[in-house]
Design an enzyme around this catalytic site. Structure first.
Site, PDB file in Angstrom:
ATOM      1  N   HIS A  46       7.328  -2.411   7.409  1.00 51.79           N
ATOM      2  CA  HIS A  46       7.020  -3.826   7.078  1.00 51.79           C
ATOM      3  C   HIS A  46       8.578  -4.660   6.818  1.00 51.79           C
ATOM      4  CE1 HIS A  46       2.949  -3.062   6.382  1.00 51.79           C
ATOM      5  NE2 HIS A  46       3.170  -2.055   5.767  1.00 51.79           N
ATOM      6  N   GLU A 152      -4.417   6.003   4.096  1.00 50.94           N
ATOM      7  CA  GLU A 152      -4.518   4.805   3.799  1.00 50.94           C
ATOM      8  C   GLU A 152      -5.939   4.305   4.184  1.00 50.94           C
ATOM      9  OE1 GLU A 152      -0.581   2.630   4.070  1.00 50.94           O
ATOM     10  OE2 GLU A 152      -0.652   3.925   6.125  1.00 50.94           O
ATOM     11  N   ASP A 178      -3.626  -0.446   1.414  1.00 49.77           N
ATOM     12  CA  ASP A 178      -4.470  -0.388   2.386  1.00 49.77           C
ATOM     13  C   ASP A 178      -5.680   0.296   2.543  1.00 49.77           C
ATOM     14  OD1 ASP A 178      -3.067  -1.967   4.641  1.00 49.77           O
ATOM     15  OD2 ASP A 178      -1.436  -0.270   4.690  1.00 49.77           O
TER      16      ASP A 178
END
Length: 260
Positions: A46, A152, A178
């Site tokens: 990210h 996730e 997530d």
């Protein structure tokens, strides 16, 4: 290859606390290390931490006794291996849902006989080949390189009974962000159904004698510690926001009381 102090703490049963960094600042890494964090998550998924800039971040982490772990953008050997060759002491692999995907992560991280990571015996973790044999380095790397998989999606929780049987996984990390999204509650990590799935996952992991990690709001850390979770991390943005808000609230109250 240096001893992985994070793995040593985990295997001795300690809880460890890390911090995630999404931008390449060696000075920030140093400050976080001097603050006392056990480990740092250098985020390639990210953030803009890349193979090209990670080496100085790893050095800064080593300088302060903080273990550097990278979250790669993908579960592939061509993505994972270059970070390890630059000195990262492990990876936290995102979106692992099946035992086959878990085995692939281990295969990318470990050398023979545990995996098929390509050998580069002139890398940083091998002291550039200046000391010891390649065989010595391979053994040390296999012993000290952490493999963490991120669970996730609901699929991962559903498959956990098989995932915990995969050899070579050091930490099973349940990512609540997530996970909440996969359940139709994006951003609602504290939703009762999300918490139920997380508790179920932790129970399976712990029952198998494995090490569990979770992402959760700070107020939920006591709960997960009581369930036997050992592996946690915050992030730099949250820490800056919290400390800045506390500081500004305090000084603005003082200024208001002073009539300014």
């Amino acid at each position: 290859m240096k001893e992985n102090s994070l793995l040593k703490k985990l295997k001795s049963g300690e809880a460890v606390f890390g911090v995630m960094l999404t931008f390449p600042s060696a000075a920030t890494v140093e400050m976080l290390g001097h603050s006392g964090f056990d480990w740092i998550l250098l985020d390639n998924e990210h953030g803009d931490i890349t193979v090209s800039n990670v080496e100085d971040l790893v050095r800064a982490s080593e300088l302060t006794g903080m273990t550097p772990i990278v979250r790669p953008v993908a579960n592939r050997p061509d993505v994972i291996a270059p970070f390890l060759d630059r000195g990262a002491m492990g990876v936290q692999v995102p979106h692992v849902n099946t035992s086959e995907e878990a085995e692939s992560a281990v295969d990318s991280v470990k050398y023979y006989p545990n995996g098929h990571r390509g050998i580069f015996s002139r890398s940083r973790p091998a002291q550039y080949g200046f000391s010891g044999s390649t065989a010595d380095y391979v053994q040390a790397a296999n012993e000290n390189t952490l493999t963490c998989i991120m669970l996730e999606e609901v699929e991962a929780i559903d498959n956990l009974e098989s995932l915990v049987k995969v050899d070579g996984i050091d930490v099973y990390f349940i990512g609540s962000g997530d996970l909440s999204q996969s359940m139709g509650y994006p951003g609602q990590q504290t939703h009762p159904e999300v918490q139920e799935q997380m508790e179920k996952g932790v129970s399976i992991i712990r029952r198998a004698g494995k090490i569990a990690g979770v992402s959760c709001p700070d107020s939920y850390i006591p709960k997960f510690l009581s369930l036997g979770v050992q592996y946690f991390h915050s992030n730099v943005g949250t820490l800056i926001h919290k400390s800045s808000s506390e500081y500004l609230d305090s000084v603005r109250d003082l200024a208001k009381n002073a009539g300014l």
